[in-house]
Design a protein around this motif. Structure first.
Motif, PDB file in Angstrom:
ATOM      1  N   ARG A 183       0.747  -1.139   0.029  1.00 17.52           N
ATOM      2  CA  ARG A 183      -0.272   0.252   0.319  1.00 17.52           C
ATOM      3  C   ARG A 183       0.705   1.327  -0.126  1.00 17.52           C
ATOM      4  O   ARG A 183       0.942   1.804   1.140  1.00 17.52           O
ATOM      5  N   GLY A 364      -4.635 -11.337  -0.228  1.00 17.98           N
ATOM      6  CA  GLY A 364      -4.088  -9.924  -0.836  1.00 17.98           C
ATOM      7  C   GLY A 364      -2.484 -10.134  -0.447  1.00 17.98           C
ATOM      8  O   GLY A 364      -1.552 -10.537  -1.964  1.00 17.98           O
ATOM      9  N   VAL A 378      -7.792  -9.130   1.662  1.00 15.86           N
ATOM     10  CA  VAL A 378      -8.921  -8.248   0.648  1.00 15.86           C
ATOM     11  C   VAL A 378      -9.962  -8.081  -0.166  1.00 15.86           C
ATOM     12  O   VAL A 378     -10.183  -9.394   0.073  1.00 15.86           O
ATOM     13  N   GLU A 379     -10.909  -7.444  -0.483  1.00 15.27           N
ATOM     14  CA  GLU A 379     -12.218  -7.897  -1.252  1.00 15.27           C
ATOM     15  C   GLU A 379     -11.809  -8.516  -2.494  1.00 15.27           C
ATOM     16  O   GLU A 379     -12.582  -8.776  -3.281  1.00 15.27           O
ATOM     17  N   ASP A 380     -11.019  -7.472  -3.545  1.00 14.27           N
ATOM     18  CA  ASP A 380     -10.728  -7.735  -4.587  1.00 14.27           C
ATOM     19  C   ASP A 380      -8.944  -7.581  -4.731  1.00 14.27           C
ATOM     20  O   ASP A 380      -8.501  -6.706  -4.336  1.00 14.27           O
ATOM     21  N   GLU A 382      -6.889  -7.252  -7.358  1.00 14.46           N
ATOM     22  CA  GLU A 382      -6.445  -5.740  -7.707  1.00 14.46           C
ATOM     23  C   GLU A 382      -6.822  -4.856  -7.597  1.00 14.46           C
ATOM     24  O   GLU A 382      -6.012  -4.332  -7.563  1.00 14.46           O
ATOM     25  N   SER A 383      -8.179  -4.108  -7.055  1.00 15.03           N
ATOM     26  CA  SER A 383      -8.260  -3.015  -6.605  1.00 15.03           C
ATOM     27  C   SER A 383      -7.489  -2.939  -4.651  1.00 15.03           C
ATOM     28  O   SER A 383      -7.469  -2.438  -3.941  1.00 15.03           O
ATOM     29  N   ARG A 384      -7.441  -3.873  -4.392  1.00 12.57           N
ATOM     30  CA  ARG A 384      -7.147  -4.048  -3.220  1.00 12.57           C
ATOM     31  C   ARG A 384      -7.892  -3.641  -1.987  1.00 12.57           C
ATOM     32  O   ARG A 384      -7.130  -3.258  -0.430  1.00 12.57           O
ATOM     33  N   GLU A 385      -8.634  -3.446  -1.665  1.00 12.79           N
ATOM     34  CA  GLU A 385      -9.410  -2.955  -1.321  1.00 12.79           C
ATOM     35  C   GLU A 385     -10.192  -3.720  -0.017  1.00 12.79           C
ATOM     36  O   GLU A 385     -10.081  -4.763  -0.306  1.00 12.79           O
TER      37      GLU A 385
END
Length: 441
Positions: A183, A364, A378-380, A382-385
């Motif tokens: 991040r 992630g 992470v939720e996703d 690619e986005s690393r949300e």
């Protein structure tokens, strides 16, 4: 209470403990939503409640029971000290206190010649900062945003995360961003870029604050609660060089990762760098009795030969705590616990966790050393949300239901078992994690 047992004594049930616990004000909690797990006892890496349910301890409680629960050598030492001398003022010379200091110094670099004992990690950091300020005659303290240094006045102000905000009544604190490539704050693409840009950022912070005003830089050698962030190669050496150049005392907070957690006595041994002050607690005696301390280098020791140290604690070097330090370090040495943490942590636990990443897109990143690992969820990919709070709560609940005590912070699952954990216990624990991740993946 339950039915009478054959002895005529009513057995303790989990609900009895929960009812009693309603009188307890819990730390870092919304009181009405606190749902503590009931624990009756433990041995090694296993704990249990009053009704026989067992848990594998993958949290070491608060990352402190390094030698496991109820180690007989430490329990015996505690009993023996209680029968000899339960308490004594810190100004006295105490045999067990001297032994504890020697045991600690025997595993530290030669530049450290004395130990100042405290009650825990927070006041260890508090007093290390106090030493640095008195020694340098300066006031400011630099620390990272991604950090946790304790909940006393100066320690919480040095902390970087949100918990400091309601508690910022200690003066002279300045924060900076430490490296975290996953991040990145520096638009970096490689570890090398992250390292160099983080060091440039720190250098500019020092220059803008005025190097002549800065007493200390305090860093967790490996930020723990903030996400188990392994520093990139060269970063800590770069911080050391900046501190030396500007006459700033470098404090390494080893409260969470010291005394074997990473497979070394001190985590800074991995990075070929030595600070000016080292704080410790937790693993030094597995938390059997509250204790912490500061390793003090020879220059500061020399300074205070002729200047009064303006600090002290009623229970500094408490005999019961000192006895557990001596016994815990002896057990670590005699039983090869540090080597076990290095070998089993890096050859069994780490690879098992890394394999999970191949199977679950919700993971992630995985970071760690020895018995000190974290899964960032992470939720996703690619986005690393970050994985949302409701899913993290579901994960925590399911881990407990299936018999695993976890250490969860924000969107991270920290895997930090006692250093003595067996390979088969690791396999069982990781299998539970895999099963629970499947529920939310």
């Amino acid at each position: 209470m339950g039915e009478l047992s054959q002895s005529g004594i009513k057995p303790i049930l989990n609900q009895d403990v929960i009812d009693l616990d309603k009188s307890v004000f819990h730390s870092w909690s919304i009181q009405e939503s606190a749902q503590p797990v009931v624990i009756a006892g433990g041995l090694g890496s296993i704990m249990w409640d009053f009704e026989g349910k067992e848990y594998i301890d993958f949290s070491s409680q608060l990352v402190n029971t390094n030698i496991g629960h109820q180690h007989p050598k430490v329990i015996d030492a505690l009993k023996a000290q209680a029968e000899t001398l339960v308490t004594v003022a810190p100004a006295t010379a105490n045999y067990t206190r001297g032994l504890a200091a020697q045991r600690i110094l025997s595993h530290a670099p030669d530049k450290f010649t004395k130990v100042f004992f405290t009650n825990a990690g927070a006041d260890a950091n508090e007093n290390a900062i106090r030493m640095a300020r008195q020694f340098t005659g300066r006031d400011k303290v630099l620390s990272a945003y991604r950090s946790y240094h304790g909940n006393t006045g100066t320690a919480i102000a040095a902390t970087g995360d949100f918990r400091r905000m309601p508690n910022e009544y200690s003066r002279g604190h300045v924060h900076f961003f430490n490296p975290y490539l996953y991040r990145t704050e520096f638009d970096a693409n490689t570890e090398e870029e992250e390292c160099q840009r983080a060091l440039s950022h720190l250098k500019r912070t020092i220059e803008c604050e005025g190097s002549h005003t800065i007493a200390a830089i305090i860093l967790e050698t490996i930020p723990g609660t903030a996400g188990l962030l392994i520093p990139p190669k060269g970063y800590l050496q770069g911080v050391r060089e900046l501190a030396t150049k500007y006459g700033i005392q470098l404090i390494f907070d080893e409260v969470m990762m010291g005394f074997g957690r990473t497979g070394r006595w001190f985590a800074f041994e991995h990075f070929d760098v030595v600070p000016d002050l080292v704080t410790f607690a937790k693993g030094v005696n597995s938390g059997y009795v509250p204790v912490g301390g500061v390793l003090v280098n020879s220059d500061i020791v020399e300074y205070f030969k002729h200047h009064m140290f303006m600090g002290g604690l009623t229970y500094s070097g408490h005999p019961l705590a000192m006895a557990t330090i001596v016994a815990a370090i002896d057990a670590m040495e005699e039983e090869g616990i540090i080597g076990h943490a290095d070998r089993v942590g890096n050859q069994v636990l780490g690879p098992m966790l890394l394999k999970l990443k191949e199977q679950h897109s919700v993971i992630g990143e995985i970071r760690g050393l020895g018995m000190f690992w974290a899964l960032e969820l992470v939720e996703d990919a690619e986005s690393r949300e970050p994985l949302c709070d409701s899913k993290m709560a579901k994960l925590k609940t399911s881990l407990i239901e299936k018999g695993l005590l976890s250490f969860i912070v924000n969107n991270r699952l920290h895997v930090v078992p006692p250093l003595v954990i067996r390979a088969d216990e690791i396999e069982r624990g990781v299998a539970i994690i895999e099963e629970c991740l499947t529920l939310i993946d």
